[in-house]
Design a protein around this motif. Sequence first.
Motif, PDB file in Angstrom:
ATOM      1  N   GLU A 182       2.216  -7.948   9.650  1.00 10.09           N
ATOM      2  CA  GLU A 182       0.828  -8.225   9.998  1.00 10.09           C
ATOM      3  C   GLU A 182      -0.048  -8.241   8.742  1.00 10.09           C
ATOM      4  O   GLU A 182      -0.903  -9.105   8.581  1.00 10.09           O
ATOM      5  CB  GLU A 182       0.290  -7.192  11.001  1.00 10.09           C
ATOM      6  CG  GLU A 182       0.916  -7.268  12.381  1.00 10.09           C
ATOM      7  CD  GLU A 182       2.360  -6.735  12.432  1.00 10.09           C
ATOM      8  OE1 GLU A 182       2.735  -5.865  11.594  1.00 10.09           O
ATOM      9  OE2 GLU A 182       3.126  -7.209  13.291  1.00 10.09           O
ATOM     10  N   GLU A 183       0.175  -7.265   7.849  1.00 12.93           N
ATOM     11  CA  GLU A 183      -0.585  -7.221   6.595  1.00 12.93           C
ATOM     12  C   GLU A 183      -0.280  -8.458   5.746  1.00 12.93           C
ATOM     13  O   GLU A 183      -1.184  -9.056   5.161  1.00 12.93           O
ATOM     14  CB  GLU A 183      -0.247  -5.944   5.820  1.00 12.93           C
ATOM     15  CG  GLU A 183      -0.775  -4.699   6.499  1.00 12.93           C
ATOM     16  CD  GLU A 183      -0.188  -3.416   5.943  1.00 12.93           C
ATOM     17  OE1 GLU A 183      -0.845  -2.378   6.082  1.00 12.93           O
ATOM     18  OE2 GLU A 183       0.935  -3.438   5.385  1.00 12.93           O
ATOM     19  N   TRP A 184       0.987  -8.837   5.698  1.00 13.49           N
ATOM     20  CA  TRP A 184       1.388  -9.997   4.906  1.00 13.49           C
ATOM     21  C   TRP A 184       0.755 -11.276   5.454  1.00 13.49           C
ATOM     22  O   TRP A 184       0.310 -12.125   4.678  1.00 13.49           O
ATOM     23  CB  TRP A 184       2.917 -10.130   4.876  1.00 13.49           C
ATOM     24  CG  TRP A 184       3.356 -11.366   4.164  1.00 13.49           C
ATOM     25  CD1 TRP A 184       3.400 -11.559   2.813  1.00 13.49           C
ATOM     26  CD2 TRP A 184       3.783 -12.585   4.768  1.00 13.49           C
ATOM     27  NE1 TRP A 184       3.833 -12.833   2.543  1.00 13.49           N
ATOM     28  CE2 TRP A 184       4.078 -13.484   3.715  1.00 13.49           C
ATOM     29  CE3 TRP A 184       3.945 -13.006   6.081  1.00 13.49           C
ATOM     30  CZ2 TRP A 184       4.536 -14.777   3.957  1.00 13.49           C
ATOM     31  CZ3 TRP A 184       4.399 -14.294   6.318  1.00 13.49           C
ATOM     32  CH2 TRP A 184       4.687 -15.160   5.266  1.00 13.49           C
ATOM     33  N   MET A 217       4.589  -2.849   3.116  1.00 16.26           N
ATOM     34  CA  MET A 217       3.728  -3.867   3.693  1.00 16.26           C
ATOM     35  C   MET A 217       4.345  -4.278   5.025  1.00 16.26           C
ATOM     36  O   MET A 217       5.544  -4.519   5.104  1.00 16.26           O
ATOM     37  CB  MET A 217       3.647  -5.083   2.755  1.00 16.26           C
ATOM     38  CG  MET A 217       2.772  -6.209   3.288  1.00 16.26           C
ATOM     39  SD  MET A 217       2.828  -7.675   2.225  1.00 16.26           S
ATOM     40  CE  MET A 217       2.260  -7.020   0.684  1.00 16.26           C
ATOM     41  N   THR A 218       3.513  -4.349   6.052  1.00 16.47           N
ATOM     42  CA  THR A 218       3.994  -4.816   7.345  1.00 16.47           C
ATOM     43  C   THR A 218       3.829  -6.336   7.420  1.00 16.47           C
ATOM     44  O   THR A 218       3.091  -6.936   6.631  1.00 16.47           O
ATOM     45  CB  THR A 218       3.191  -4.185   8.496  1.00 16.47           C
ATOM     46  OG1 THR A 218       1.840  -4.630   8.391  1.00 16.47           O
ATOM     47  CG2 THR A 218       3.270  -2.661   8.463  1.00 16.47           C
ATOM     48  N   ARG A 256       0.844  -1.194   0.000  1.00 16.56           N
ATOM     49  CA  ARG A 256       0.000   0.000   0.000  1.00 16.56           C
ATOM     50  C   ARG A 256       0.878   1.242   0.000  1.00 16.56           C
ATOM     51  O   ARG A 256       2.028   1.215   0.478  1.00 16.56           O
ATOM     52  CB  ARG A 256      -0.967  -0.014   1.173  1.00 16.56           C
ATOM     53  CG  ARG A 256      -0.332  -0.018   2.523  1.00 16.56           C
ATOM     54  CD  ARG A 256      -1.380  -0.129   3.636  1.00 16.56           C
ATOM     55  NE  ARG A 256      -0.733  -0.391   4.903  1.00 16.56           N
ATOM     56  CZ  ARG A 256      -0.175   0.539   5.678  1.00 16.56           C
ATOM     57  NH1 ARG A 256      -0.181   1.793   5.320  1.00 16.56           N
ATOM     58  NH2 ARG A 256       0.390   0.200   6.825  1.00 16.56           N
ATOM     59  N   LYS A 279      -2.089 -11.650   6.884  1.00 20.56           N
ATOM     60  CA  LYS A 279      -3.479 -11.714   6.429  1.00 20.56           C
ATOM     61  C   LYS A 279      -3.564 -12.176   4.978  1.00 20.56           C
ATOM     62  O   LYS A 279      -4.375 -13.032   4.634  1.00 20.56           O
ATOM     63  CB  LYS A 279      -4.151 -10.340   6.568  1.00 20.56           C
ATOM     64  CG  LYS A 279      -4.483  -9.959   7.981  1.00 20.56           C
ATOM     65  CD  LYS A 279      -5.115  -8.570   8.005  1.00 20.56           C
ATOM     66  CE  LYS A 279      -5.036  -7.980   9.395  1.00 20.56           C
ATOM     67  NZ  LYS A 279      -5.233  -6.540   9.391  1.00 20.56           N
TER      68      LYS A 279
END
Length: 189
Positions: free
Chosen positions: A176-178, A173-174, A150, A180
């Motif tokens: 945590e995002e990865w 991308m963090t 993002r 998900k």
Amino acid sequence: MNKEIATERLVLRPWQESDAESLYKYAQDPAIGPIAGWPPHTSVEDSLNIIRTVFAAPETYAVVLKETGEPVGSIGIMLGDGLHSAEMRANEAEIGYWIGKPYWGQGLIPEAVRCLLKRCFEDLGMTAVWCGYYDGNTKSRRVMEKCGFRFHHTEEGNTSPLGDVRTEHFMWMTKEEWLKISKEENLCK
């Protein structure tokens, strides 16, 4: 030492001197390097020198088609202590990539990026991964969007490796995002 990573259609492996002709075949195209900030390769010897220097960096991989065994692009993970363009903190990395023009639009680079994201977060312990692209490089931006990056910020007035001044956009991308996203897709073998 880089390990070999397989995807559905690709093998990501360390560059070899014997790859110089294939590298030159794709990297001489003026549609490839300049938009990413590097000059087109001028000879097989030029490409061999890049393999011996730039592509000898840790976590730099040839993007090889399983079907043909030919390297058609390059992808790599840049860590905070190496050459990179994002302002990174400890435990953050940047992924950079390119692929030969005949292979544009086939989803090969997103496939490779997803595997390097897995490597960054699972094997290397990164907390965030960056990607950057110069203004106008919509194909590179599209890869980032497809992979779940993002928008983070834009920097104006950056000098590219070619010496011109450009606007650069950064996406990230963090972990945590990865996590998900990775529950839904697992393209690495």
